[in-house]
Design a protein around this motif. Sequence first.
Motif, PDB file in Angstrom:
ATOM      1  N   TRP A 177       0.824  -1.208   0.000  1.00 42.15           N
ATOM      2  CA  TRP A 177       0.000   0.000   0.000  1.00 42.15           C
ATOM      3  C   TRP A 177       0.861   1.262   0.000  1.00 42.15           C
ATOM      4  CZ3 TRP A 177      -0.155   3.585   4.095  1.00 42.15           C
ATOM      5  CH2 TRP A 177      -1.035   4.646   3.885  1.00 42.15           C
ATOM      6  N   ALA A 178       1.872   1.284   0.871  1.00 41.98           N
ATOM      7  CA  ALA A 178       2.703   2.484   0.973  1.00 41.98           C
ATOM      8  C   ALA A 178       3.459   2.747  -0.326  1.00 41.98           C
ATOM      9  CB  ALA A 178       3.690   2.338   2.138  1.00 41.98           C
ATOM     10  N   GLY A 179       3.982   1.697  -0.946  1.00 38.83           N
ATOM     11  CA  GLY A 179       4.721   1.883  -2.178  1.00 38.83           C
ATOM     12  C   GLY A 179       3.845   2.343  -3.325  1.00 38.83           C
ATOM     13  N   ALA A 180       2.617   1.831  -3.383  1.00 44.79           N
ATOM     14  CA  ALA A 180       1.753   2.142  -4.515  1.00 44.79           C
ATOM     15  C   ALA A 180       0.955   3.416  -4.324  1.00 44.79           C
ATOM     16  CB  ALA A 180       0.798   0.980  -4.770  1.00 44.79           C
ATOM     17  N   SER A 181       0.548   3.701  -3.063  1.00 48.64           N
ATOM     18  CA  SER A 181      -0.456   4.743  -2.862  1.00 48.64           C
ATOM     19  C   SER A 181       0.012   5.935  -2.058  1.00 48.64           C
ATOM     20  CB  SER A 181      -1.685   4.118  -2.175  1.00 48.64           C
ATOM     21  OG  SER A 181      -2.693   5.068  -1.966  1.00 48.64           O
ATOM     22  N   LEU A 182       0.844   5.729  -1.067  1.00 51.73           N
ATOM     23  CA  LEU A 182       1.119   6.792  -0.106  1.00 51.73           C
ATOM     24  C   LEU A 182       1.807   8.002  -0.736  1.00 51.73           C
ATOM     25  CD1 LEU A 182       0.884   7.585   2.860  1.00 51.73           C
ATOM     26  CD2 LEU A 182       3.132   6.567   3.245  1.00 51.73           C
ATOM     27  N   THR A 183       2.838   7.773  -1.541  1.00 54.96           N
ATOM     28  CA  THR A 183       3.553   8.890  -2.169  1.00 54.96           C
ATOM     29  C   THR A 183       3.572   8.790  -3.694  1.00 54.96           C
ATOM     30  OG1 THR A 183       5.634   7.682  -1.833  1.00 54.96           O
ATOM     31  CG2 THR A 183       5.039   9.335  -0.176  1.00 54.96           C
ATOM     32  N   ALA A 184       3.783   7.612  -4.223  1.00 57.72           N
ATOM     33  CA  ALA A 184       3.948   7.468  -5.673  1.00 57.72           C
ATOM     34  C   ALA A 184       2.704   7.900  -6.438  1.00 57.72           C
ATOM     35  CB  ALA A 184       4.301   6.019  -6.013  1.00 57.72           C
ATOM     36  N   ARG A 185       1.529   7.471  -5.976  1.00 57.02           N
ATOM     37  CA  ARG A 185       0.309   7.798  -6.720  1.00 57.02           C
ATOM     38  C   ARG A 185       0.053   9.299  -6.728  1.00 57.02           C
ATOM     39  NH1 ARG A 185      -5.418   5.517  -4.752  1.00 57.02           N
ATOM     40  NH2 ARG A 185      -5.061   7.155  -3.195  1.00 57.02           N
ATOM     41  N   GLU A 186       0.307   9.967  -5.589  1.00 57.07           N
ATOM     42  CA  GLU A 186       0.066  11.411  -5.525  1.00 57.07           C
ATOM     43  C   GLU A 186       1.066  12.176  -6.389  1.00 57.07           C
ATOM     44  OE1 GLU A 186      -1.044  13.345  -1.920  1.00 57.07           O
ATOM     45  OE2 GLU A 186      -1.304  11.439  -0.866  1.00 57.07           O
ATOM     46  N   LEU A 187       2.286  11.694  -6.465  1.00 57.50           N
ATOM     47  CA  LEU A 187       3.271  12.337  -7.335  1.00 57.50           C
ATOM     48  C   LEU A 187       2.958  12.080  -8.802  1.00 57.50           C
ATOM     49  CD1 LEU A 187       6.500  11.490  -5.317  1.00 57.50           C
ATOM     50  CD2 LEU A 187       5.485  13.765  -5.602  1.00 57.50           C
ATOM     51  N   GLU A 188       2.525  10.860  -9.106  1.00 57.78           N
ATOM     52  CA  GLU A 188       2.225  10.512 -10.495  1.00 57.78           C
ATOM     53  C   GLU A 188       1.001  11.255 -11.007  1.00 57.78           C
ATOM     54  OE1 GLU A 188       2.020   6.368 -13.074  1.00 57.78           O
ATOM     55  OE2 GLU A 188       1.164   6.389 -11.065  1.00 57.78           O
ATOM     56  N   SER A 189      -0.009  11.421 -10.154  1.00 57.09           N
ATOM     57  CA  SER A 189      -1.248  12.077 -10.584  1.00 57.09           C
ATOM     58  C   SER A 189      -1.185  13.595 -10.489  1.00 57.09           C
ATOM     59  CB  SER A 189      -2.416  11.570  -9.723  1.00 57.09           C
ATOM     60  OG  SER A 189      -2.234  11.952  -8.365  1.00 57.09           O
ATOM     61  N   GLY A 190      -0.186  14.136  -9.795  1.00 56.73           N
ATOM     62  CA  GLY A 190      -0.080  15.587  -9.631  1.00 56.73           C
ATOM     63  C   GLY A 190      -0.798  16.114  -8.413  1.00 56.73           C
ATOM     64  N   THR A 191      -1.403  15.239  -7.602  1.00 57.46           N
ATOM     65  CA  THR A 191      -2.102  15.679  -6.391  1.00 57.46           C
ATOM     66  C   THR A 191      -1.149  16.345  -5.420  1.00 57.46           C
ATOM     67  OG1 THR A 191      -3.630  13.815  -6.650  1.00 57.46           O
ATOM     68  CG2 THR A 191      -3.597  14.918  -4.517  1.00 57.46           C
ATOM     69  N   ALA A 192       0.062  15.800  -5.305  1.00 58.05           N
ATOM     70  CA  ALA A 192       1.031  16.378  -4.379  1.00 58.05           C
ATOM     71  C   ALA A 192       1.395  17.800  -4.790  1.00 58.05           C
ATOM     72  CB  ALA A 192       2.279  15.502  -4.327  1.00 58.05           C
ATOM     73  N   LEU A 193       1.607  18.019  -6.081  1.00 56.46           N
ATOM     74  CA  LEU A 193       1.966  19.353  -6.569  1.00 56.46           C
ATOM     75  C   LEU A 193       0.857  20.357  -6.281  1.00 56.46           C
ATOM     76  CD1 LEU A 193       4.012  21.089  -8.068  1.00 56.46           C
ATOM     77  CD2 LEU A 193       2.903  20.411 -10.215  1.00 56.46           C
ATOM     78  N   THR A 194      -0.392  19.904  -6.426  1.00 59.22           N
ATOM     79  CA  THR A 194      -1.528  20.776  -6.119  1.00 59.22           C
ATOM     80  C   THR A 194      -1.516  21.189  -4.660  1.00 59.22           C
ATOM     81  OG1 THR A 194      -2.849  19.694  -7.839  1.00 59.22           O
ATOM     82  CG2 THR A 194      -4.030  20.938  -6.137  1.00 59.22           C
ATOM     83  N   ALA A 195      -1.235  20.227  -3.777  1.00 57.37           N
ATOM     84  CA  ALA A 195      -1.186  20.524  -2.343  1.00 57.37           C
ATOM     85  C   ALA A 195      -0.069  21.505  -2.029  1.00 57.37           C
ATOM     86  CB  ALA A 195      -0.992  19.229  -1.554  1.00 57.37           C
TER      87      ALA A 195
END
Length: 316
Positions: free
Chosen positions: A88-106
């Motif tokens: 879960w952590a590898g797929a969702s915690l940071t990678a998914r948010e970086l890949e989708s751009g959610t982290a950049l929005t935050a």
Amino acid sequence: MSTLSVSARWTFRLHRWALVVWAVLVVAIGGLLLWTAGPLADEADRGWRQAEACSRLDRCVVDMGLFHTMYGFMTTAVVLLPILVAAWAGASLTARELESGTALTAWTQGVSPVRWLAVRLALPAGVLTVSATLLVVLHRYAWAAPEDRAGPYTRWWEPFTFHANGPTAVAACLTALAAGALTGLLVRRTLPALGITVATSAVLLGGAHWLMPHLRTPVTEVAPFQDGYPHMFDGVQLSYGMVTRTGAHIPTPDCTATDMDACLRLYEQHGGTGFYNTFHPASHYWPLQLTTSAVLLLVTALLTAASFAVLRRRTG
């Protein structure tokens, strides 16, 4: 409302389904452990007593119940929880948010990258610590259930039981969480991060288990040939063999004779005087648990520090 509270609420919204699935999993495993410690242990006790009562009869069919089967399944489930956390952590915690751009929005809405990562690590770490500790307590309860009943029970030193019964299981979950976060920051793609994290966590946890017996000085006991190996299968084994007249500890020579006296003569021809066994007794259980947990927590701290270092480098 502070940016920290906003980040925490946003993290909860993004990962609420993971929290729900984890809660269901913890409740299910906990409930099954209680069932194992109660009705199934009682059923196994009745079956064992029936087996003892009819052991002198020619034919005896006794139902021992599901205790040992369910105990084995639940022990495996508790030990493998860190691998699930890693996935879960590898797929969702940071990678998914970086890949989708959610982290950049935050980051563009007042939440700094460091605070963003801190929240994503702190909230799951708190949930994992509490829930994993609860499962360890329930597992110890199920493991100890046969002690006051008839029949055999799983020994404390068996690998899966050892880890499921103590804080190493909790520390392993935190290590898997940190490994997943770092992998996600480095890879930034969901599926590759998942596979890499699972493999990395398996190596780290396997390495901790391999290192565990070497974190404390073991006990070595010697016995004459007629007494056999001292305390064999009575703790965490490191080595065993034959003691020579010079006091050296060597592997026991192979003996294919069916007569024990013939084997003893062979051993004496090789200069043997008895057997030795190097192992960790039951009194070493908590020292081994605590030192192994400390090693895992140190690895967790290093992985966490590396995550923040990578994030700072990539975000300036």
